[in-house]
Enzyme design. Structure first.
Site, PDB file in Angstrom:
ATOM      1  CG  ASP A 104       0.056 -16.216  12.071  1.00 28.72           C
ATOM      2  OD1 ASP A 104      -0.635 -15.561  11.265  1.00 28.72           O
ATOM      3  OD2 ASP A 104      -0.283 -17.336  12.495  1.00 28.72           O
ATOM      4  CD  GLU A 154      -2.920   1.109   2.322  1.00 31.62           C
ATOM      5  OE1 GLU A 154      -3.436   2.161   2.726  1.00 31.62           O
ATOM      6  OE2 GLU A 154      -3.235  -0.014   2.760  1.00 31.62           O
ATOM      7  CG  HIS A 208      -3.509   6.751  -0.146  1.00 33.76           C
ATOM      8  ND1 HIS A 208      -2.842   5.721   0.474  1.00 33.76           N
ATOM      9  CD2 HIS A 208      -4.360   6.168  -1.024  1.00 33.76           C
ATOM     10  CE1 HIS A 208      -3.276   4.569   0.007  1.00 33.76           C
ATOM     11  NE2 HIS A 208      -4.200   4.819  -0.904  1.00 33.76           N
ATOM     12  CE  LYS A 237      -6.390  -0.829   5.315  1.00 33.48           C
ATOM     13  NZ  LYS A 237      -5.580   0.062   4.450  1.00 33.48           N
TER      14      LYS A 237
END
Length: 422
Positions: free
Chosen positions: A276, A82, A375, A260
């Protein structure tokens, strides 16, 4: 830790120059980055990691700069696809440096495994019978991994709950285990399977599930930072950041995206170090459910008496330095070497600090110019490359997309065609 994580102009360097800078500050040989070359994980090695291998997928690995944790500078590898994630974490870490960076702490590396017993006619009585056999069951569990005790870990306790479910009451025993520098899944799962038959016999039922819980609420990492109001952009930005946090604390719709943003940083470091990501994500989101059963913000933002923001974050953090991909994946070994962490607790605290940095950056952007400005500028590069731009064509296409605020593939294709027709 790194001699200095404040690498001014780092983003303008070539890949090779960045490697040399990281190696210089971390005291590593530049050859450590060979593992991060395409093909660093070969198909033959991948064949031994998972089943039905057909290839290897590459993920960009960047370095978050400016990070100071407990007074020590650290360069942090982050694996993510991202745009803006690495840059945002670095920028927020730069702001946090004004007031000393991030301060972290953690509990011990304690994991739990559950054994579910069904068909018990007297669950309350069974619970007490199992507790009466606590020493016997702990000894049986401990015998499965005697080396764990040799390095200072091992079984700490056995607790028992009764869980009401539609049509049944289950007796659920928890093995509480200090797993030291391992993530711990294999160790606690082996123990749970070993004690299950005897535990079911004592309870007078039948064992079904024998597996760890990813709600690692006994293995917590914490980070906090004081954010200078002026460095953030002034009193109005501070107030709006507090408003943004308060909505996340009260509204699950906002909290999901707020959290998030935290996990953008957390998962990138967890992935880079071969840990993990799903286990960490599951634990984090379960931790986000507050005492009232509301899914809420994992972090907190408060204004102190000086008008600065105090940002804090607490997360379950089941990460390790031994076992799994942390040892078998060459890129993970290289990433851990760059961080210079020596214990699983230290790694967990670093991951949490980066998660908080990512959160700070996102909330600040939302309270200011909006998330899209930075972004989408970075995303424009992905669009340009996706439509076939190469070399200096990429920057030329990106410049037009940004000036027009047209971050679309069709416009990028048209701009590229115009460039090539000249």
């Amino acid at each position: 830790m790194a001699q200095n994580s404040r690498l001014t102009g780092f983003r303008t360097l070539t890949v090779q120059e960045r490697r040399e800078a990281v190696a210089r500050e971390s005291g590593l040989e530049p050859a450590v980055f060979d593992a991060l070359e395409p093909g660093g994980l070969g198909v033959e090695a991948a064949e031994h990691m998972i089943e039905n291998v057909v290839g290897v997928m590459g993920i960009p690995v960047g370095i978050a700069t400016n990070v100071t944790v407990n007074g020590r500078d650290v360069l942090v590898p982050m694996a993510t696809e991202e745009p803006s994630v690495v840059a945002a974490a670095s920028n927020a870490a730069r702001i946090a440096r004004v007031r000393g960076g991030f301060t972290t702490s953690s509990t011990g590396p304690v994991m739990q495994a559950q054994v579910q017993v069904v068909d018990v006619v007297d669950p309350a009585g069974a619970r007490l019978r199992v507790l009466e056999a606590r020493d016997e069951l702990i000894a049986l569990a401990a015998s499965q991994d005697p080396k764990l005790a040799e390095v200072g870990g091992g079984v700490l306790d056995l607790t028992v709950r009764t869980v009401e479910a539609p049509g049944a009451t289950y007796v659920v025993a928890h093995l509480v285990v200090d797993v030291r520098d391992a993530m711990g899944a294999n160790a606690v799962n082996t123990m749970a399977e070993a004690v299950a038959p005897r535990l079911a016999e004592i309870a007078g039922g039948r064992a079904v599930l024998r597996i760890l819980t990813n709600k690692a609420d006994l293995r917590l990492s914490r980070a906090r930072a004081v954010l200078d109001a002026e460095a953030l952009g002034g009193a109005e930005i501070v107030d709006d950041m507090i408003h943004a946090y308060r909505l996340a604390a009260a509204d699950p719709y906002r909290a999901a995206t707020h959290n998030k943003g935290i996990m953008n940083g957390v998962s990138a470091v967890v992935l880079a170090t071969g840990n993990d990501t799903r286990a960490v994500e599951a634990g984090a989101h379960s931790h986000a459910v507050n005492a009232d059963g509301l899914y809420s913000s994992l972090s907190t933002f408060e204004k102190n008496a000086d008008g600065d923001i105090v940002a804090t974050l607490e997360l379950p953090m089941p990460v390790g330095l031994v076992g799994g991909a942390t040892r078998s994946h060459p890129a993970a070994r290289a990433a851990i070497a760059v961080t210079e962490v020596t214990t699983a607790r230290e790694l967990g605290e670093l991951v949490t600090a980066v998660g908080l940095a990512q959160n700070i950056a996102a909330v600040r952007a939302l309270a200011g110019e909006g998330i899209q400005r930075g972004h989408m500028s970075l995303h424009a590069k992905n669009i340009a490359i996706a439509v076939g731009a190469a070399g200096d064509e990429v920057d030329r296409v990106v410049a037009v997309l940004i000036s027009e605020k047209a971050f679309r593939h069709d416009r990028a294709e048209a701009v590229l065609a115009e460039i090539r027709s000249r």
